[in-house]
Design a protein around this motif. Structure first.
Motif, PDB file in Angstrom:
ATOM      1  N   LYS A 267       0.832  -1.210   0.000  1.00 31.44           N
ATOM      2  CA  LYS A 267       0.000   0.000   0.000  1.00 31.44           C
ATOM      3  C   LYS A 267       0.860   1.250   0.000  1.00 31.44           C
ATOM      4  O   LYS A 267       0.641   2.177  -0.768  1.00 31.44           O
ATOM      5  CB  LYS A 267      -0.877   0.024   1.255  1.00 31.44           C
ATOM      6  N   GLN A 268       1.865   1.255   0.873  1.00 28.89           N
ATOM      7  CA  GLN A 268       2.643   2.481   1.054  1.00 28.89           C
ATOM      8  C   GLN A 268       3.645   2.726  -0.067  1.00 28.89           C
ATOM      9  O   GLN A 268       4.120   3.840  -0.237  1.00 28.89           O
ATOM     10  CB  GLN A 268       3.344   2.452   2.418  1.00 28.89           C
ATOM     11  N   LEU A 269       3.985   1.682  -0.822  1.00 29.53           N
ATOM     12  CA  LEU A 269       4.951   1.863  -1.905  1.00 29.53           C
ATOM     13  C   LEU A 269       4.270   1.969  -3.273  1.00 29.53           C
ATOM     14  O   LEU A 269       4.941   2.126  -4.294  1.00 29.53           O
ATOM     15  CB  LEU A 269       5.959   0.705  -1.910  1.00 29.53           C
ATOM     16  N   LEU A 276      10.013   1.240  -9.396  1.00 29.56           N
ATOM     17  CA  LEU A 276      10.452  -0.098  -8.996  1.00 29.56           C
ATOM     18  C   LEU A 276       9.299  -1.065  -9.124  1.00 29.56           C
ATOM     19  O   LEU A 276       8.150  -0.667  -9.245  1.00 29.56           O
ATOM     20  CB  LEU A 276      10.965  -0.079  -7.552  1.00 29.56           C
ATOM     21  N   ARG A 277       9.659  -2.360  -9.138  1.00 24.15           N
ATOM     22  CA  ARG A 277       8.618  -3.380  -9.148  1.00 24.15           C
ATOM     23  C   ARG A 277       8.468  -3.878  -7.726  1.00 24.15           C
ATOM     24  O   ARG A 277       9.451  -4.234  -7.081  1.00 24.15           O
ATOM     25  CB  ARG A 277       9.076  -4.529 -10.045  1.00 24.15           C
ATOM     26  N   ILE A 278       7.240  -3.849  -7.226  1.00 24.43           N
ATOM     27  CA  ILE A 278       7.036  -4.384  -5.883  1.00 24.43           C
ATOM     28  C   ILE A 278       6.554  -5.830  -5.994  1.00 24.43           C
ATOM     29  O   ILE A 278       5.965  -6.223  -6.992  1.00 24.43           O
ATOM     30  CB  ILE A 278       6.059  -3.520  -5.048  1.00 24.43           C
ATOM     31  N   ALA A 279       6.871  -6.590  -4.945  1.00 25.61           N
ATOM     32  CA  ALA A 279       6.512  -7.996  -4.944  1.00 25.61           C
ATOM     33  C   ALA A 279       5.003  -8.125  -5.080  1.00 25.61           C
ATOM     34  O   ALA A 279       4.268  -7.405  -4.421  1.00 25.61           O
ATOM     35  CB  ALA A 279       6.981  -8.610  -3.633  1.00 25.61           C
ATOM     36  N   ALA A 367      11.480   6.541   3.792  1.00 24.37           N
ATOM     37  CA  ALA A 367      12.882   6.651   3.367  1.00 24.37           C
ATOM     38  C   ALA A 367      13.027   6.240   1.901  1.00 24.37           C
ATOM     39  O   ALA A 367      13.785   6.855   1.147  1.00 24.37           O
ATOM     40  CB  ALA A 367      13.762   5.786   4.261  1.00 24.37           C
ATOM     41  N   ILE A 368      12.293   5.199   1.474  1.00 24.47           N
ATOM     42  CA  ILE A 368      12.371   4.753   0.075  1.00 24.47           C
ATOM     43  C   ILE A 368      11.771   5.831  -0.844  1.00 24.47           C
ATOM     44  O   ILE A 368      12.330   6.142  -1.897  1.00 24.47           O
ATOM     45  CB  ILE A 368      11.666   3.387  -0.112  1.00 24.47           C
ATOM     46  N   ARG A 369      10.644   6.409  -0.428  1.00 25.02           N
ATOM     47  CA  ARG A 369      10.016   7.475  -1.242  1.00 25.02           C
ATOM     48  C   ARG A 369      10.948   8.659  -1.402  1.00 25.02           C
ATOM     49  O   ARG A 369      11.120   9.185  -2.502  1.00 25.02           O
ATOM     50  CB  ARG A 369       8.691   7.922  -0.609  1.00 25.02           C
ATOM     51  N   VAL A 370      11.582   9.081  -0.300  1.00 22.07           N
ATOM     52  CA  VAL A 370      12.516  10.216  -0.358  1.00 22.07           C
ATOM     53  C   VAL A 370      13.632   9.922  -1.356  1.00 22.07           C
ATOM     54  O   VAL A 370      14.001  10.774  -2.169  1.00 22.07           O
ATOM     55  CB  VAL A 370      13.093  10.518   1.054  1.00 22.07           C
TER      56      VAL A 370
END
Ligand SMILES: *Cc1c(COP(=O)(O)O)cnc(C)c1O
Length: 379
Positions: A267-269, A276-279, A367-370
């Motif tokens: 949800k958050q990514l 990126l590709r999320i699982a 942190a990943i979004r930043v």
């Protein structure tokens, strides 16, 4: 800032009191009260013919390799993107691992490449359910049947995942589970061999008991016990089994917690789907792992550096076995390794552990979004 580790071993409830009870039972070696309770739990809950607790999944794989009764120079088909024990268990028997590429969507053995890798010496297929996501078992079993091969499922990461309603580890002739502290349900070190074909149950007990018929002796089926076959010591101590049983009692809760962590990441990514590709997991899998696929090795290295600066510890995964020193010495490839070579360089695993809090997940996702937003601004 508080560090967020990649993994954190945990205690859920009765682990220590069950260990105390095991001590009070006055039986600390293998196959006492708790080992039996664990074996029965797997047989009832997963629906396998017979379950035997072992000291590790590595031990269970070694037992399966012995039970397959293959000869030096024979071949086994397996993915290269897996843990060394998947291959080593067979190499110890003088068998040649033949590595086949993985599917880009699940990172599991590509079932469409198996037949081209089969030779007159092939005896076994070892599908590995990466991240607890099921391999295409119908197809794999159908190929195995047509070529008269055995199937050993490396279900080390897959306890309580299902494939078309069936528990992973119960579909092949053998299934191997792990309770290493990095897995979902843990006992420090630990494993189990699931046997799904009655031709192998008796010999499995013998191999696990140092090549003796001790299990039959204790059941009163023979009047003395003696050396009858090859074997080794694959039993866990009752201390380990007692710890494990306390976790098995609450297995569904543990799995749900991990699934919820994975859902929260997704949800958050979601806003980063261009970067990126999320699982993509479904409700059939057990929330064992959450990984990202980045666009390049460089991005992965930069993202790791960025997260580590904030005390967050993601990790990448396997060095493909076909390119490792021992893999080159003992094995060979049975297909192109295009997907394995590519994805192994771009995959990054995020922390997932039982005691993880919503704040920790939010801190990692922020942190990943930043990282990606500042990268975009630089571009
Ligand atoms: C963890 C793991 C193993 C080994 O398990 P141990 O219990 O540590 O021996 C084997 N195969 C896979 C795919 C694993 O993830």
């Amino acid at each position: 800032m508080k560090p967020i580790p990649f993994n954190k071993p945990f205690i859920i409830g009765r682990e220590l009191s069950l260990i105390a009870d095991a001590v009070a039972q006055g039986h600390l070696s293998g196959d006492g009260k708790y080992t039996k309770l664990c074996n029965r739990w797997f047989e009832d809950k997963l629906g396998c013919l017979k379950a035997l607790l072992t000291h590790s999944c590595t031990g269970a794989l070694e037992m399966a390799a012995i039970l397959c009764d293959i000869q030096p120079g024979d071949e086994v088909i397996l993915p290269s993107y897996t843990f060394v024990s998947t291959a080593n268990a067979f190499v110890l028997r003088g068998v040649i691992p033949v590595f086949v590429d993985i599917r880009p969507d699940t990172l599991n053995l590509d079932e469409n490449l198996i037949e081209a890798a089969i030779t007159s010496r092939t005896r076994v297929i070892v599908p590995v359910h990466y991240a607890g996501v099921p391999c295409e078992m119908d197809r794999i079993m159908e190929i195995a049947e047509r070529h008269n091969l055995l199937v050993v499922e490396d279900a080390a990461q897959a306890l309580l995942s299902t494939y078309k309603g069936r528990a992973l580890g119960t579909i092949g002739h053998f299934g191997c589970l792990s309770f290493h502290e990095t897995k979902n349900i843990i006992s420090g070190e630990g494993g189990a061999l699931l046997i799904n074909d009655e031709r192998f149950t008796e010999r499995a007990e013998v191999i696990r008991e140092k090549g003796t018929n001790r299990s039959q002796f204790f059941r009163g089926e023979v009047d003395k016990y003696t050396w009858v076959d090859i074997g080794s010591s694959y039993l866990p101590s009752e201390l380990v089994s007692a710890f494990l049983y306390a976790q098995l009692e609450r297995a569904d809760e543990i799995i749900n917690k991990r699934r919820n962590i994975c859902t929260a990441y997704t949800k958050q990514l979601a806003t980063l789907s261009a970067d990126l590709r999320i699982a993509n997991f479904d409700e059939d899998s057990n929330g064992h792992m959450y990984y990202l696929i980045l666009d390049s090795l460089t991005t992965r290295s930069q993202l790791i550096t960025h997260l580590k600066a904030q005390f967050i510890h993601p990790v990448f995964h396997y060095v493909p076995l076909h390119s490792s020193p021992a893999g080159r010495r003992y094995g060979r490839t049975g297909s192109s390794m295009k997907i394995t070579d590519d994805l192994s360089e771009r995959l990054l695993r995020l922390p997932v552990y039982y005691e993880m809090s919503a704040e920790e997940i939010a801190r990692i996702c922020d942190a990943i979004r930043v990282f990606f937003i500042s990268n975009r601004n630089l571009a």
